[in-house]
Design an enzyme around this catalytic site. Structure first.
Site, PDB file in Angstrom:
ATOM      1  CG  ASP A  28      67.108  41.640  41.580  1.00 53.08           C
ATOM      2  OD1 ASP A  28      67.013  40.434  42.452  1.00 53.08           O
ATOM      3  OD2 ASP A  28      66.772  42.167  41.357  1.00 53.08           O
TER       4      ASP A  28
ATOM      5  CB  CYS B 173      66.462  30.332   4.560  1.00 54.56           C
ATOM      6  SG  CYS B 173      66.612  31.477   5.075  1.00 54.56           S
TER       7      CYS B 173
ATOM      8  CD  GLU C  44     103.899  36.124  43.734  1.00 53.69           C
ATOM      9  OE1 GLU C  44     104.983  36.560  43.549  1.00 53.69           O
ATOM     10  OE2 GLU C  44     102.793  36.957  43.648  1.00 53.69           O
ATOM     11  CE1 TYR C  45      94.723  31.391  47.088  1.00 49.62           C
ATOM     12  CE2 TYR C  45      94.561  29.967  45.083  1.00 49.62           C
ATOM     13  CZ  TYR C  45      94.244  30.624  47.186  1.00 49.62           C
ATOM     14  OH  TYR C  45      93.073  29.445  46.623  1.00 49.62           O
ATOM     15  CG  ASP C  46      97.390  28.999  40.125  1.00 46.91           C
ATOM     16  OD1 ASP C  46      95.975  29.032  41.600  1.00 46.91           O
ATOM     17  OD2 ASP C  46      97.000  29.502  38.703  1.00 46.91           O
TER      18      ASP C  46
ATOM     19  CB  CYS D  91      69.750  29.658   6.457  1.00 50.56           C
ATOM     20  SG  CYS D  91      69.945  29.295   4.411  1.00 50.56           S
TER      21      CYS D  91
ATOM     22  CE  LYS E 177      61.416  45.240  45.052  1.00 53.34           C
ATOM     23  NZ  LYS E 177      60.500  43.556  44.744  1.00 53.34           N
TER      24      LYS E 177
ATOM     25  CD  GLU F 181      69.236  37.902  48.087  1.00 48.91           C
ATOM     26  OE1 GLU F 181      69.308  37.839  49.564  1.00 48.91           O
ATOM     27  OE2 GLU F 181      68.187  37.721  47.604  1.00 48.91           O
TER      28      GLU F 181
ATOM     29  CE1 TYR G 209      69.706  38.720  54.049  1.00 49.85           C
ATOM     30  CE2 TYR G 209      70.936  39.823  51.222  1.00 49.85           C
ATOM     31  CZ  TYR G 209      70.157  39.584  52.834  1.00 49.85           C
ATOM     32  OH  TYR G 209      68.952  38.670  51.980  1.00 49.85           O
TER      33      TYR G 209
ATOM     34  CD  GLU H   3      71.204  45.825  55.174  1.00 48.57           C
ATOM     35  OE1 GLU H   3      71.602  46.176  56.297  1.00 48.57           O
ATOM     36  OE2 GLU H   3      71.014  44.533  55.440  1.00 48.57           O
TER      37      GLU H   3
ATOM     38  CB  CYS I 277      68.175  31.397   0.709  1.00 43.59           C
ATOM     39  SG  CYS I 277      68.693  29.960   1.909  1.00 43.59           S
TER      40      CYS I 277
ATOM     41  CB  CYS J 291      71.273  32.343   2.287  1.00 43.73           C
ATOM     42  SG  CYS J 291      69.948  33.164   3.030  1.00 43.73           S
TER      43      CYS J 291
ATOM     44  CE  LYS K 107      68.380  44.784  56.922  1.00 50.97           C
ATOM     45  NZ  LYS K 107      69.132  43.346  56.402  1.00 50.97           N
TER      46      LYS K 107
ATOM     47  CG  ASP L 199      95.488  35.591  38.633  1.00 52.70           C
ATOM     48  OD1 ASP L 199      94.698  35.640  40.262  1.00 52.70           O
ATOM     49  OD2 ASP L 199      94.410  34.978  37.939  1.00 52.70           O
TER      50      ASP L 199
ATOM     51  CG  LEU M 200      62.235  41.971  53.920  1.00 53.81           C
ATOM     52  CD1 LEU M 200      64.026  42.794  52.644  1.00 53.81           C
ATOM     53  CD2 LEU M 200      62.960  43.120  55.228  1.00 53.81           C
TER      54      LEU M 200
ATOM     55  CE  LYS N 214      63.729  43.536  48.538  1.00 48.90           C
ATOM     56  NZ  LYS N 214      63.849  42.539  47.569  1.00 48.90           N
TER      57      LYS N 214
HETATM   58  S1  IVH Z   1      67.386  41.510  55.508  1.00 52.18           S
HETATM   59  C1  IVH Z   1      64.006  39.235  58.296  1.00 52.18           C
HETATM   60  N1  IVH Z   1      68.128  43.183  53.701  1.00 52.18           N
HETATM   61  O1  IVH Z   1      65.072  40.369  50.227  1.00 52.18           O
HETATM   62  C2  IVH Z   1      64.965  40.317  57.118  1.00 52.18           C
HETATM   63  N2  IVH Z   1      66.674  41.698  52.750  1.00 52.18           N
HETATM   64  O2  IVH Z   1      61.765  40.707  49.165  1.00 52.18           O
HETATM   65  C3  IVH Z   1      65.611  39.286  56.171  1.00 52.18           C
HETATM   66  N3  IVH Z   1      67.178  40.666  50.356  1.00 52.18           N
HETATM   67  O3  IVH Z   1      63.699  37.686  51.669  1.00 52.18           O
HETATM   68  C4  IVH Z   1      65.529  40.204  54.901  1.00 52.18           C
HETATM   69  N4  IVH Z   1      69.274  42.551  50.463  1.00 52.18           N
HETATM   70  O4  IVH Z   1      66.383  37.272  50.472  1.00 52.18           O
HETATM   71  C5  IVH Z   1      67.705  42.252  54.380  1.00 52.18           C
HETATM   72  N5  IVH Z   1      69.668  43.597  52.615  1.00 52.18           N
HETATM   73  C6  IVH Z   1      69.176  42.956  52.864  1.00 52.18           C
HETATM   74  C7  IVH Z   1      68.376  42.152  51.991  1.00 52.18           C
HETATM   75  C8  IVH Z   1      67.479  41.683  51.488  1.00 52.18           C
HETATM   76  C9  IVH Z   1      68.195  41.197  49.354  1.00 52.18           C
HETATM   77  C10 IVH Z   1      66.634  39.771  50.084  1.00 52.18           C
HETATM   78  C11 IVH Z   1      65.381  38.785  50.631  1.00 52.18           C
HETATM   79  C12 IVH Z   1      64.764  38.827  51.671  1.00 52.18           C
HETATM   80  C13 IVH Z   1      63.554  39.898  50.565  1.00 52.18           C
HETATM   81  C14 IVH Z   1      62.742  40.595  50.629  1.00 52.18           C
END
Ligand code: IVH
Length: 700
Positions: free
Chosen positions: A139, A437, A57-59, A455, A343, A196, A248, A135, A440, A460, A319, A55, A105, A137
């Site tokens: 969050d 409280c 060196e980077y700085d 408190c 899900k 995301e 993605y 892939e 007490c 107490c 997909k 870090d 989705l 999903k």
């Molecule tokens: S594809 C047109 N890929 O999940 C399709 N979405 O519940 C575009 N999300 O709106 C979405 N991981 O915000 C895609 N690997 C992934 C994702 C992903 C998270 C989210 C995204 C989407 C929402 C739907």
């Protein structure tokens, strides 16, 4: 992204600049090279998690760039690493249109749903077998990025799907998102990418720790933390939050010659292209499957490893791989027909909020705890959840009798997400915060800058007991077999009244109690005795000084010869210590100026406790000289925590990941990816458990 030879030449270019800093007149070629070097190291650090430079060196390199740009302001380019740091605050966020609508989705929860999805997709496209790309999903909060002529020109939130908010300045703070990417090498002039923004689990924990230390309510989950951060006024604050992003999906692109790009003819190809240009795409996490069975298998397989990841995922996205087939399948107004989310099992549940208990902690903070109808949630039955403070109850509009949605994200403690106000019957009762409280009965106080009622009567009962519980706890003095239940029992029976009392406990009286046979008495006695020799930092932490966590306690212990030294240090001297800010300094100062506290320390010393910094005195004990260690696999002779303690006690440091900053990787049985990664970095010494033990012995 970078070939081996590019990696080598950028690495040596960086080293050369460090060895021979630019001075005086610089030419634009040198400047361009410096920027390339910095970008390369950002990529190694933020995208690959595998830095090739320290870090510091980077700085140093970064500072050189800043100096040159100050001297030659005309040479500042939009893609310069210095341009992430916006100077101005966001003045509201403009609404801007997406190039193509941002759809959602369709969801599925069972293998059957995936089979249905596959059957429909095969029918619609008149194909016997479809190739899928699967892939995680992620969050987090969805974003859309637009690059024009290789530069990031705009970043937009999802909004209503058609238009979102322009959060470009904030997004530039995320170091794993390149400001510049060479799309032009593929003939691409304009491109829109979807992804995301996430906060990793460890950054989320750290962030929540900061919030609670400030008396604020922690956030329910990393998703809220990520989306909240994106709307912050001050971009620098966003930078401090350690956000990350997975990209993605390519939703739109334009080329110079109007032709399509071969690499973008499959979804997997887009992930590869994004990865090659320096984006964090789920390149390693994705899997290709011919037909739906492989998809189902991978979804279930990934659900099993979900908790091992450092980021939250709530499912998988399946997909159709071919873009031609995707086009054929088209979309509904809500979601594409070529993709579906699988899900994972819910980590949310609903239950009734029946009552509130107001608990007094060791610092006097009064915490409202929700009493819920017991409900099973991700492996545990939950019947009470902290509501943190009055503000939290107001913000979430919580009432007695409400149905509430609760959530447990990863290994995070359960939180109330919201009350389901639409289900109210009118019989719900608002929650009244007490004025006095609950233990007490003395009046409660709240500072303007804080959300917590306290408190302030340090006598107490609740506080006295909680302070003792903290003192004996595992991370403090670690008095085994004492624990919360015994503290409470001994206190109620009048056998214990304060911390020094732990060392004056009448074993004769205790031995007469039910459940205290000879063996447990011996254990208790020897654990109390052993704790007298605990290192100073454990004692300091055990004192329960406000804002002093384990790390600060270590800093403090290293700064003095003995604990009384703090009595003569003023706030300014304390402020000079690493990680000690104004609030912390004030609190430490107050603690050691308090006569009662000083008396307690003298009493503890008379009772035989170690109040000196033994590490400072013994010369051999920091013989590991700040070298860094990491353990992987199962150790057979030592517990992981014991081994880690040995490192720290001998002046070594622990790190959490394999990188060039690591000096020793200690390998136990069944070591996995960390070992593989470490083998690729020449400077890391790989030790067996035996070798580690003899290294420690040599150093003693
Ligand atoms: S594809 C047109 N890929 O999940 C399709 N979405 O519940 C575009 N999300 O709106 C979405 N991981 O915000 C895609 N690997 C992934 C994702 C992903 C998270 C989210 C995204 C989407 C929402 C739907």
């Amino acid at each position: 992204m970078y070939s081996n030879s590019e990696t080598q030449s950028l690495q040596s270019a960086g080293k050369a600049i460090l060895a021979n800093p630019f001075s005086g007149i610089t030419d634009i070629f040198q400047l361009t090279q410096l920027k390339e070097v910095l970008r390369f190291h950002e990529y190694r650090y933020y995208v690959l998690n595998d830095p090739l430079m320290s870090d510091t060196e980077y700085d140093q390199l970064y500072k050189q760039l800043e100096t040159i740009e100050k001297t030659y302001p005309d040479w500042v380019t939009k893609d310069s690493p210095t341009q992430r740091v916006g100077s101005s605050l966001n003045q509201g966020f403009k609404t801007v249109a997406h190039l193509v609508p941002m759809l959602s989705l369709d969801n599925s929860y069972h293998a059957d749903d995936l089979n249905d999805f596959d059957r429909k997709a095969r029918e619609l496209s008149a194909t016997e077998q479809i190739t899928y790309c699967i892939e995680p999903k992620f969050d987090g909060a969805s974003i859309s990025l637009i690059y024009e002529n290789d530069l990031l020109i705009r970043a937009i939130t999802r909004g209503d799907g058609v238009a979102g908010e322009d959060i470009t300045n904030n997004i530039k703070q995320i170091r794993s998102i390149p400001l510049k990417a060479k799309f032009s090498e593929y003939g691409i002039q304009l491109i829109e990418i979807r992804g995301e923004v996430i906060m990793s689990k460890h950054s989320f924990h750290r962030y929540n720790e900061q919030l609670t230390a400030q008396g604020l309510a922690p956030l329910a989950n990393p998703r809220n933390a990520a989306s909240g951060s994106l709307r912050m006024k001050d971009p620098r604050e966003v930078g401090n939050r350690n956000l990350d992003a997975f990209l993605y999906h390519v939703s739109y692109y334009q080329t110079i010659n109007g032709q399509s790009v071969e690499e973008l003819s499959t979804h997997a190809g887009s992930l590869q292209l994004l990865w090659d240009l320096g984006f964090k795409s789920p390149q390693k996490e994705k899997r290709i499957s011919q037909g739906i069975q492989g998809v189902i298998d991978y979804c279930l397989e990934f659900e099993g490893v979900r908790d091992n990841l450092d980021y939250e995922i709530d499912g998988m996205v399946v997909k159709v791989n071919s873009l031609a087939q995707q086009e054929l399948l088209g979309m509904t107004s809500h979601h594409p027909r070529w993709a579906i989310a699988f899900k994972f099992k819910a980590r949310q549940a609903t239950t009734f909020l029946r009552g509130v208990e107001f608990q007094v902690g060791r610092t006097g903070a009064v915490t409202p705890v929700a009493k819920l109808d017991p409900v099973y949630l991700a492996g545990v039955t939950v019947s009470s959840i902290s509501m943190h403070n009055e503000e939290y109850i107001k913000e979430k509009d919580l009432k007695l009798g409400d149905q509430v949605l609760i959530e447990r994200a990863g290994d995070v403690i359960p939180q109330i997400v919201k009350s389901l106000t639409e289900l109210r019957t009118g019989a719900e009762i608002s929650i009244q915060f007490p004025k006095a409280c609950p233990v007490c009965k003395s009046e409660l106080f709240k500072e303007d800058t804080e959300a917590v009622w306290r408190c302030i009567n340090i006598e107490c009962e609740a506080q006295v007991v909680e302070r003792m519980i903290h003192f004996v706890s595992k991370d403090a003095m670690d008095i085994k077999s004492f624990g919360e239940a015994n503290v409470r029992k001994f206190y109620e029976l009048g056998l214990l009244k304060d911390i020094p009392g732990i060392y004056k406990l009448s074993f004769e009286a205790v031995s007469k109690l039910e459940g205290f046979g000879k063996k447990s008495m011996d254990n208790l006695q020897s654990a109390i005795e052993a704790s007298k020799l605990q290192p100073l930092h454990r004692l300091i932490y055990g004192l329960g000084i406000r804002f002093v966590g384990e790390t600060t306690a270590k800093t403090l212990a290293n700064a003095v010869e003995q604990v009384y030294d703090f009595h003569s240090m003023d706030e300014a001297a304390l402020l000079g210590l690493e990680d000690v800010g104004v609030k912390v300094a004030k609190s430490i100062h107050q603690f050691f100026q308090n006569e009662q506290n000083m008396q307690m320390l003298h009493e503890l010393e008379e009772l035989g406790l170690q109040l000196k910094n033994t590490k400072k005195e013994s010369t051999g004990k920091d013989s590991l000289g700040g070298q860094t260690f990491l353990f992987t696999g199962t150790l057979t002779r030592l517990k992981r925590t014991e081994a880690e303690q040995m490192v720290e006690e001998n002046g070594g440091k622990l790190v959490s990941g394999v990188s060039s900053k690591l000096n020793y990787l200690v390998v136990g049985e069944d070591a996995g990816s960390k070992l593989e990664k470490a083998k690729k970095i020449n400077s890391i010494h790989i030790l067996s458990e035996e070798e580690f033990l003899s290294l420690i012995e040599q150093n003693q």
